[in-house]
Write a protein that holds these residues in place. Structure first.
Motif, PDB file in Angstrom:
ATOM      1  N   UNK A  68      25.472  39.255  32.310  1.00  0.00           N
ATOM      2  CA  UNK A  68      26.781  39.122  31.662  1.00  0.00           C
ATOM      3  C   UNK A  68      27.205  37.655  31.665  1.00  0.00           C
ATOM      4  N   UNK A  69      27.503  37.142  30.500  1.00  0.00           N
ATOM      5  CA  UNK A  69      27.904  35.741  30.366  1.00  0.00           C
ATOM      6  C   UNK A  69      29.361  35.765  29.942  1.00  0.00           C
ATOM      7  N   UNK A  70      30.246  35.437  30.889  1.00  0.00           N
ATOM      8  CA  UNK A  70      31.671  35.712  30.627  1.00  0.00           C
ATOM      9  C   UNK A  70      32.569  34.870  31.524  1.00  0.00           C
ATOM     10  N   UNK A  71      33.820  34.705  31.087  1.00  0.00           N
ATOM     11  CA  UNK A  71      34.859  34.136  31.941  1.00  0.00           C
ATOM     12  C   UNK A  71      35.038  32.643  31.773  1.00  0.00           C
ATOM     13  N   UNK A  72      36.262  32.194  32.101  1.00  0.00           N
ATOM     14  CA  UNK A  72      36.609  30.776  32.086  1.00  0.00           C
ATOM     15  C   UNK A  72      37.735  30.614  33.095  1.00  0.00           C
ATOM     16  N   UNK A  73      38.170  29.393  33.327  1.00  0.00           N
ATOM     17  CA  UNK A  73      39.195  29.206  34.366  1.00  0.00           C
ATOM     18  C   UNK A  73      40.470  29.980  34.000  1.00  0.00           C
ATOM     19  N   UNK A  74      40.732  30.154  32.696  1.00  0.00           N
ATOM     20  CA  UNK A  74      41.935  30.897  32.298  1.00  0.00           C
ATOM     21  C   UNK A  74      41.698  32.417  32.366  1.00  0.00           C
ATOM     22  N   UNK A  75      40.504  32.830  31.955  1.00  0.00           N
ATOM     23  CA  UNK A  75      40.235  34.276  31.884  1.00  0.00           C
ATOM     24  C   UNK A  75      39.285  34.717  32.996  1.00  0.00           C
ATOM     25  N   UNK A  76      39.813  34.753  34.197  1.00  0.00           N
ATOM     26  CA  UNK A  76      39.009  35.122  35.356  1.00  0.00           C
ATOM     27  C   UNK A  76      38.732  36.628  35.338  1.00  0.00           C
ATOM     28  N   UNK A  77      39.799  37.392  35.052  1.00  0.00           N
ATOM     29  CA  UNK A  77      39.692  38.858  35.077  1.00  0.00           C
ATOM     30  C   UNK A  77      38.597  39.386  34.179  1.00  0.00           C
ATOM     31  N   UNK A  78      38.435  38.775  33.002  1.00  0.00           N
ATOM     32  CA  UNK A  78      37.454  39.283  32.034  1.00  0.00           C
ATOM     33  C   UNK A  78      36.067  39.364  32.661  1.00  0.00           C
ATOM     34  N   UNK A 108      32.013  30.522  35.277  1.00  0.00           N
ATOM     35  CA  UNK A 108      32.524  29.230  35.731  1.00  0.00           C
ATOM     36  C   UNK A 108      32.795  29.263  37.247  1.00  0.00           C
ATOM     37  N   UNK A 109      32.871  28.066  37.875  1.00  0.00           N
ATOM     38  CA  UNK A 109      32.915  28.010  39.353  1.00  0.00           C
ATOM     39  C   UNK A 109      34.160  28.698  39.932  1.00  0.00           C
ATOM     40  N   UNK A 110      35.285  28.652  39.209  1.00  0.00           N
ATOM     41  CA  UNK A 110      36.507  29.287  39.729  1.00  0.00           C
ATOM     42  C   UNK A 110      36.267  30.779  39.953  1.00  0.00           C
ATOM     43  N   UNK A 111      35.438  31.366  39.109  1.00  0.00           N
ATOM     44  CA  UNK A 111      35.205  32.816  39.198  1.00  0.00           C
ATOM     45  C   UNK A 111      34.190  33.139  40.295  1.00  0.00           C
ATOM     46  N   UNK A 112      33.306  32.158  40.585  1.00  0.00           N
ATOM     47  CA  UNK A 112      32.329  32.389  41.667  1.00  0.00           C
ATOM     48  C   UNK A 112      33.054  32.765  42.955  1.00  0.00           C
ATOM     49  N   UNK A 113      34.167  32.067  43.192  1.00  0.00           N
ATOM     50  CA  UNK A 113      34.897  32.309  44.451  1.00  0.00           C
ATOM     51  C   UNK A 113      35.456  33.735  44.460  1.00  0.00           C
ATOM     52  N   UNK A 114      36.052  34.131  43.317  1.00  0.00           N
ATOM     53  CA  UNK A 114      36.638  35.485  43.243  1.00  0.00           C
ATOM     54  C   UNK A 114      35.562  36.544  43.429  1.00  0.00           C
ATOM     55  N   UNK A 115      34.432  36.359  42.768  1.00  0.00           N
ATOM     56  CA  UNK A 115      33.369  37.372  42.844  1.00  0.00           C
ATOM     57  C   UNK A 115      32.775  37.410  44.255  1.00  0.00           C
ATOM     58  N   UNK A 116      32.561  36.216  44.832  1.00  0.00           N
ATOM     59  CA  UNK A 116      31.935  36.172  46.158  1.00  0.00           C
ATOM     60  C   UNK A 116      32.776  36.945  47.170  1.00  0.00           C
ATOM     61  N   UNK A 117      34.109  36.852  47.056  1.00  0.00           N
ATOM     62  CA  UNK A 117      34.935  37.532  48.058  1.00  0.00           C
ATOM     63  C   UNK A 117      35.145  39.010  47.706  1.00  0.00           C
ATOM     64  N   UNK A 118      35.231  39.303  46.399  1.00  0.00           N
ATOM     65  CA  UNK A 118      35.604  40.669  45.996  1.00  0.00           C
ATOM     66  C   UNK A 118      34.410  41.571  45.716  1.00  0.00           C
ATOM     67  N   UNK A 119      33.385  41.005  45.092  1.00  0.00           N
ATOM     68  CA  UNK A 119      32.271  41.823  44.624  1.00  0.00           C
ATOM     69  C   UNK A 119      30.944  41.138  44.930  1.00  0.00           C
ATOM     70  N   UNK A 120      30.607  41.010  46.213  1.00  0.00           N
ATOM     71  CA  UNK A 120      29.398  40.252  46.556  1.00  0.00           C
ATOM     72  C   UNK A 120      28.110  40.903  46.049  1.00  0.00           C
ATOM     73  N   UNK A 121      28.200  42.128  45.538  1.00  0.00           N
ATOM     74  CA  UNK A 121      26.982  42.783  45.030  1.00  0.00           C
ATOM     75  C   UNK A 121      26.528  42.195  43.690  1.00  0.00           C
ATOM     76  N   UNK A 122      27.356  41.327  43.102  1.00  0.00           N
ATOM     77  CA  UNK A 122      26.998  40.774  41.790  1.00  0.00           C
ATOM     78  C   UNK A 122      26.355  39.390  41.961  1.00  0.00           C
ATOM     79  N   UNK A 123      25.203  39.178  41.285  1.00  0.00           N
ATOM     80  CA  UNK A 123      24.529  37.874  41.371  1.00  0.00           C
ATOM     81  C   UNK A 123      25.299  36.858  40.539  1.00  0.00           C
ATOM     82  N   UNK A 124      25.312  35.610  40.997  1.00  0.00           N
ATOM     83  CA  UNK A 124      26.109  34.594  40.302  1.00  0.00           C
ATOM     84  C   UNK A 124      25.265  33.412  39.854  1.00  0.00           C
ATOM     85  N   UNK A 125      25.486  32.958  38.635  1.00  0.00           N
ATOM     86  CA  UNK A 125      24.887  31.712  38.158  1.00  0.00           C
ATOM     87  C   UNK A 125      25.935  30.952  37.351  1.00  0.00           C
ATOM     88  N   UNK A 126      25.661  29.677  37.092  1.00  0.00           N
ATOM     89  CA  UNK A 126      26.633  28.862  36.354  1.00  0.00           C
ATOM     90  C   UNK A 126      26.218  28.749  34.892  1.00  0.00           C
TER      91      UNK A 126
END
Ligand code: NAX
Ligand code: ADP
Ligand code: K
Length: 503
Positions: free
Chosen positions: A255-265, A286-304
């Motif tokens: 999934x390729x999604x999200x920006x600093x404004x649209x974190x929820x998406x 984007x990096x702002x979302x990495x933080x949200x995902x890492x704390x909330x949904x660590x089961x999801x792999x993250x890339x930039x």
């Protein structure tokens, strides 16, 4: 179940009469019979006070058959005619004569001031609306407008025959006013107008009655009828989930999604994919979302986003666009270039569709399926038309877009339409305002990605996704009220709904 326009219904009717050995009189008898049976089995109590209001066309003709059948079975049923019987024509006139033979003069004419009608409607527990059906043309005459107003003013339970009077059967418009039905018993096939414009607001709960019209002849007659998605289709479309399946079996969503404004998406889309059975979900964001995902949904792999251009991953399906924004056009356009060239099913949503407008030719050449998921604003942008223009022709523009991009199209709305590149269309008959909030589209994209990753074919994945999404939202709405469903509640409900529909 197939959906027809008024004109298609007339052609299928004519075909049935010409090749099916049935005549118009018999068809009307079958129609009126089917409605009276449905009423008796589903609606009417023995003490019901029923009023049937009939117009001068064949919709009124159905009403004469219904009135005769109900009276024969001992129901307290009053018949009101909008016009003097001498105005009736053809089979409607013949059925009135039959009624009158069986129940001589047991009918009333709507009087000039409508006092008798108003009083009768006020005392009724059920009003059966047989004033106008598929024959409505142009603006309502003032007289019919007043009659419909009287019907709507009464507190009785209103049941429309074929369709609520005043609603345009084909385009779903209400030129003046329409009966606000609690229920509609439609004949032979639901009409396109049930799912367009103001149609859904007035048809109530609808049921289609088989009246021997040869719907199956549509292909022979060169008709390309859309179909309604139903429970059975959804059950058969959910991918099989073997008990011995491991993460590799259940697919890899990128999934390729999200920006600093649209974190929820990005958060909602990736979580919806992961929580509906996909084996692995990778989110490029984007990096702002990495933080949200890492704390909330660590089961999801993250890339930039930068990595997206370099690292090939193991995905078997890609979704591009939720919450992307338009701040990094060069980078995002380049990512879309790269993934378009890959041989994976590709979903393009939200701002991804903005970038897709520059790549129509490349997208058209893809050998793997492409799915475009516009809402009306995005459809207007893609076709360079106004929102009104695209919304006035939902079935047509969905087909046009599918052809232009040689893609599957999921055209969102109160009644979402899905279209295959070959023009075949399906409609989701459910969903309500619980979904009318930011983020629900991102959840839908996540679910769709997950189903494709688990092996569904595009059409089945879209059918299951739109239906489960709408059904889950309605269920949450029932629990919490439609004002306050959150994307998280919707995501939780998706998995439960899928479980309920598994064969
Ligand atoms: N689908 C089918 O195969 C069948 C349909 N039948 C019925 O036939 C209906 C269609 O019959 P018709 O074609 O006679 O049409 P309708 O009965 O729907 O309407 C025709 C009448 O509406 C009036 N009308 C049209 N536009 C108006 C306006 N703007 N303001 C006021 N009055 C207006 C006309 O003067 C005419 O009296 C269907 O809706 C259904 O109820 C059944 O009888 C049997 C089979
Ligand atoms: N009143 C409604 N009835 C049925 N479905 C609705 C309604 N309002 C919104 N939806 C659905 O909700 C989703 C909203 O998606 P979208 O507009 O892309 O929102 P977002 O991008 O904010 O997630 C679509 O699937 C749409 O069909
Ligand atoms: K009607």
């Amino acid at each position: 179940m197939y959906i027809c326009t008024a004109q298609q219904m007339r052609e299928l009717d004519a075909y049935t009469i010409e090749y099916g050995g049935l005549n118009e009189l018999l068809l009307m008898e079958i129609a009126g019979n089917a409605v009276s049976h449905a009423l008796i089995h589903n609606d009417l109590t023995r003490d019901a006070i029923i009023t049937i209001v009939c117009g001068a066309g064949n919709n009124g003709g159905d009403g004469f058959v219904i009135a005769r059948r109900l009276k024969e079975m001992g129901y307290n049923c009053s018949l009101f005619l909008a016009y003097e019987p001498q105005h009736l024509k053809g089979v409607a006139a013949q059925h009135f004569t039959i009624y009158n033979k069986n129940f001589p003069n047991d009918w009333q004419l709507c009087d000039q001031q409508l006092t008798r009608l108003k009083q009768q409607l006020g005392e009724s527990t059920y009003i059966i609306d047989c004033l106008l059906g598929t024959g409505l043309e142009g603006e309502l005459r003032l007289y019919e407008e007043t009659l419909i107003q009287c019907i709507n003013d009464a507190t009785a339970y209103k049941i429309a025959v074929d369709l609520p009077s005043g609603l345009h059967a084909t385009n779903g418009r209400i030129p003046t006013i329409a009966v606000h039905a609690k229920k509609t018993y439609t004949l032979a096939a639901p009409k396109t107008g049930f799912f367009l414009q103001q149609g859904p607001a007035v048809i109530g709960e609808w049921h289609c009655l088989n009246i021997s019209v040869k719907i199956a002849a549509h292909a022979k007659l060169g008709m390309d009828l859309p179909q309604v998605i139903d429970d059975k289709l959804v059950s058969s479309g959910i991918p099989y989930r073997p008990a011995d399946g491991h993460k590799g079996v259940f697919g890899y969503s990128w999934i390729i999604a999200g920006s600093s404004k649209y974190i929820g998406a990005a958060v909602f889309c990736s979580n919806a994919a992961f929580q509906t059975g996909c084996g692995i979900v990778e989110l490029t964001t984007t990096s702002a979302i990495h933080i949200a995902i890492a704390s909330q949904s660590p089961d999801i792999l993250l890339t930039s986003y930068d990595e997206a251009l370099e690292i090939p991953n193991k995905a078997n399906v890609i979704a591009f666009g939720p919450g992307l924004g338009r701040e990094k056009p060069t980078l995002h356009q380049a990512i879309l270039q790269k993934i378009t060239a890959l041989n994976h099913p590709l979903i393009i949503d939200a701002d991804g569709l903005y970038y897709a407008t520059n790549m129509q030719e490349q997208l058209k050449k893809r050998s793997a399926p492409t799915i475009l998921t516009p809402h009306p604003g995005e459809m207007a942008m893609l076709l360079k038309r106004s929102i009104d223009e695209v919304e006035n022709n939902r079935f047509g523009v969905a087909k046009e877009l599918a052809k232009r991009y040689d893609a599957f199209v999921l055209y969102k709305g109160h009644r979402t339409i899905i279209t295959a590149p070959n023009g075949q269309q399906w409609l989701c008959p459910i969903g309500d305002d619980a979904l009318g909030r930011g983020g629900t589209g991102d959840v839908l994209t996540g679910l769709l990605t997950s189903l494709l990753a688990q092996g569904s074919q595009p059409m089945a994945a879209m059918q299951v996704a739109v239906y489960i999404h709408a059904a889950a939202a309605s269920e949450v709405g029932k629990r919490t009220g439609n004002y306050k469903m959150t994307a998280w509640q919707l995501i939780d409900a998706l998995a439960i709904k899928l479980g309920q529909y598994i064969r």
